[in-house]
Write an enzyme that holds these catalytic residues in place. Structure first.
Site, PDB file in Angstrom:
ATOM      1  N   TYR A  82       0.945  -1.246   0.058  1.00  0.00           N
ATOM      2  CA  TYR A  82       0.052  -0.001  -0.032  1.00  0.00           C
ATOM      3  C   TYR A  82       1.013   1.315   0.110  1.00  0.00           C
ATOM      4  O   TYR A  82       2.065   1.219   0.429  1.00  0.00           O
ATOM      5  CB  TYR A  82      -1.093  -0.009   1.161  1.00  0.00           C
ATOM      6  CG  TYR A  82      -0.136   0.185   2.586  1.00  0.00           C
ATOM      7  CD1 TYR A  82      -0.130  -0.700   3.270  1.00  0.00           C
ATOM      8  CD2 TYR A  82      -0.139   1.724   3.038  1.00  0.00           C
ATOM      9  CE1 TYR A  82       0.637  -0.327   4.678  1.00  0.00           C
ATOM     10  CE2 TYR A  82       0.483   1.707   4.243  1.00  0.00           C
ATOM     11  CZ  TYR A  82       0.868   0.762   5.211  1.00  0.00           C
ATOM     12  OH  TYR A  82       1.457   1.063   6.195  1.00  0.00           O
ATOM     13  N   CYS A  83       0.203   2.529  -0.510  1.00  0.00           N
ATOM     14  CA  CYS A  83       0.876   3.694  -0.208  1.00  0.00           C
ATOM     15  C   CYS A  83      -0.186   4.647   0.051  1.00  0.00           C
ATOM     16  O   CYS A  83      -1.372   4.379   0.173  1.00  0.00           O
ATOM     17  CB  CYS A  83       1.730   3.957  -1.634  1.00  0.00           C
ATOM     18  SG  CYS A  83       0.750   3.779  -3.109  1.00  0.00           S
ATOM     19  N   THR A  84       0.015   5.822  -0.258  1.00  0.00           N
ATOM     20  CA  THR A  84      -0.877   7.124   0.010  1.00  0.00           C
ATOM     21  C   THR A  84      -2.293   6.983  -0.912  1.00  0.00           C
ATOM     22  O   THR A  84      -3.111   7.033  -0.471  1.00  0.00           O
ATOM     23  CB  THR A  84      -0.048   8.470   0.140  1.00  0.00           C
ATOM     24  OG1 THR A  84       1.086   8.509   0.907  1.00  0.00           O
ATOM     25  CG2 THR A  84      -1.271   9.671   0.491  1.00  0.00           C
TER      26      THR A  84
END
Ligand SMILES: [Zn+2]
Ligand SMILES: [Zn+2]
Length: 341
Positions: A198-200
């Site tokens: 995941y990331c932003t």
């Protein structure tokens, strides 16, 4: 080609936008969609978006598109229809900014780049068309509670430091291009584990998922729309929130609180705190975590050295700033790298 670029000065344009009463909506989106001829796509896009008054910054590459734009609100539907008519764009998720005055852009700037996210991958066999499976918030919660699942955070250290998913592991590097091979190394011997990345906003982890598949991992997932979309779904659907702390964002707030937990510490005194600030000394501008007591003690500076500087006459400060290369100055745990601390 002159008609495909702006000809009025930036200053004039900025003025025009500031005075323009037209309500605008700020939107961001990305799409890993292969373009054989990104230049051609760019030019067609420019003409169409210009026509309906779109402003903003867009990057186009062979691997896809990344866009931060503002659209006149009355043309929002027109914009959506046009975008969705493009091959591979139908139903694409558009992130609509909420607390925003729509004045963030004053020109339409579309650039062709080598990649939409710099990744350092040189292998010509790497293909963004083969990427991991999307999970939404519910899918993430379900999969992350399984014993053989590993959750990997693909953001930077300073983002992870103030907030992340429960049990997520950090890939300790400052750049995405370094993180990719590191993530592979960290997962060696776990080829069959469920990996959720995941990331932003999703653009990094989507690429990271493709890279893991390319490296022979088999069960690779990525969080659709990143933390931003996750928290929205959690609120809307009333589902269990597994993100602790703050989601770091690059607007004036420098972070949005997602859960009441404070998981970071003041970089000066070590007290529990997760407030990011920029050092008041313009020649420094270091991004770091500072508690309210330290803010008072150091006059919102990162060190006594910077504190001394801000009390010098402005002319003297300007002298000192000469020759300083201003990069993105970010506090890092390896304090030796920032000798002034
Ligand atoms: Zn402190
Ligand atoms: Zn400083």
């Amino acid at each position: 080609m002159a008609n495909l670029h702006n000809r009025v000065s930036r200053k004039e344009l900025k003025q025009l936008i500031a005075e323009d009463p037209t309500p605008r909506t700020t939107i961001s989106f990305y799409n890993y969609q292969h373009f054989d001829d990104p230049e051609k796509f760019r030019n067609e896009l420019y003409i169409q978006l210009k026509e309906i008054g779109v402003l903003g910054r867009i990057y186009v590459a062979n691997e896809g598109i990344n866009a931060q734009i503002s659209v006149p609100t009355e043309n929002l539907e027109l914009f959506r229809q046009y975008l969705y008519s493009l091959e591979g764009f139908n139903g694409l998720r558009l992130n609509i900014a909420v607390d925003d005055n729509g004045k963030s852009f004053f020109v339409l700037d579309i650039k062709v780049r080598h990649k939409i996210v710099a990744d350092g991958i040189e292998d010509p066999a790497f293909d963004m068309r083969n990427k991991g499976k999307y999970v939404d918030a519910e899918g993430f919660n379900e999969l992350s509670s399984k014993a053989d699942t590993v959750i990997i955070d693909m953001r930077n250290h300073y983002e992870f430091e103030v907030g992340h998913f429960q049990e997520a592991i950090e890939v300790p590097s400052d750049t995405f291009r370094e993180q990719l091979p590191m993530a592979v190394d960290m997962m060696r011997g776990k080829k069959d584990a469920n990996i959720i990345m995941y990331c932003t906003g999703g653009i990094r982890c989507e690429k990271a998922s493709a890279y893991m598949l390319h490296q022979g991992f088999t069960n690779v997932f990525h969080l659709e729309g990143g933390i931003i979309n996750y928290t929205r779904q959690v609120k809307e659907k009333g589902i269990n929130n597994k993100f602790i702390g703050k989601n770091f964002v690059f607007d004036d707030r420098l972070g949005e609180r997602i859960s009441p937990d404070i998981i970071a510490k003041c970089h000066q005194c070590g007290k529990t705190c997760d407030t990011h600030v920029n050092c008041k000394n313009e020649g420094c501008h270091l991004l770091f975590i500072q508690c309210s007591e330290c803010a008072e003690k150091y006059d919102e500076c990162c060190s006594s050295a910077c504190q001394e500087v801000i009390h010098l006459p402005e002319e003297h400060q300007k002298e000192l700033r000469k020759g300083i290369v201003k990069g993105q100055n970010i506090f890092n745990k390896s304090r030796s790298r920032k000798s002034r601390l």
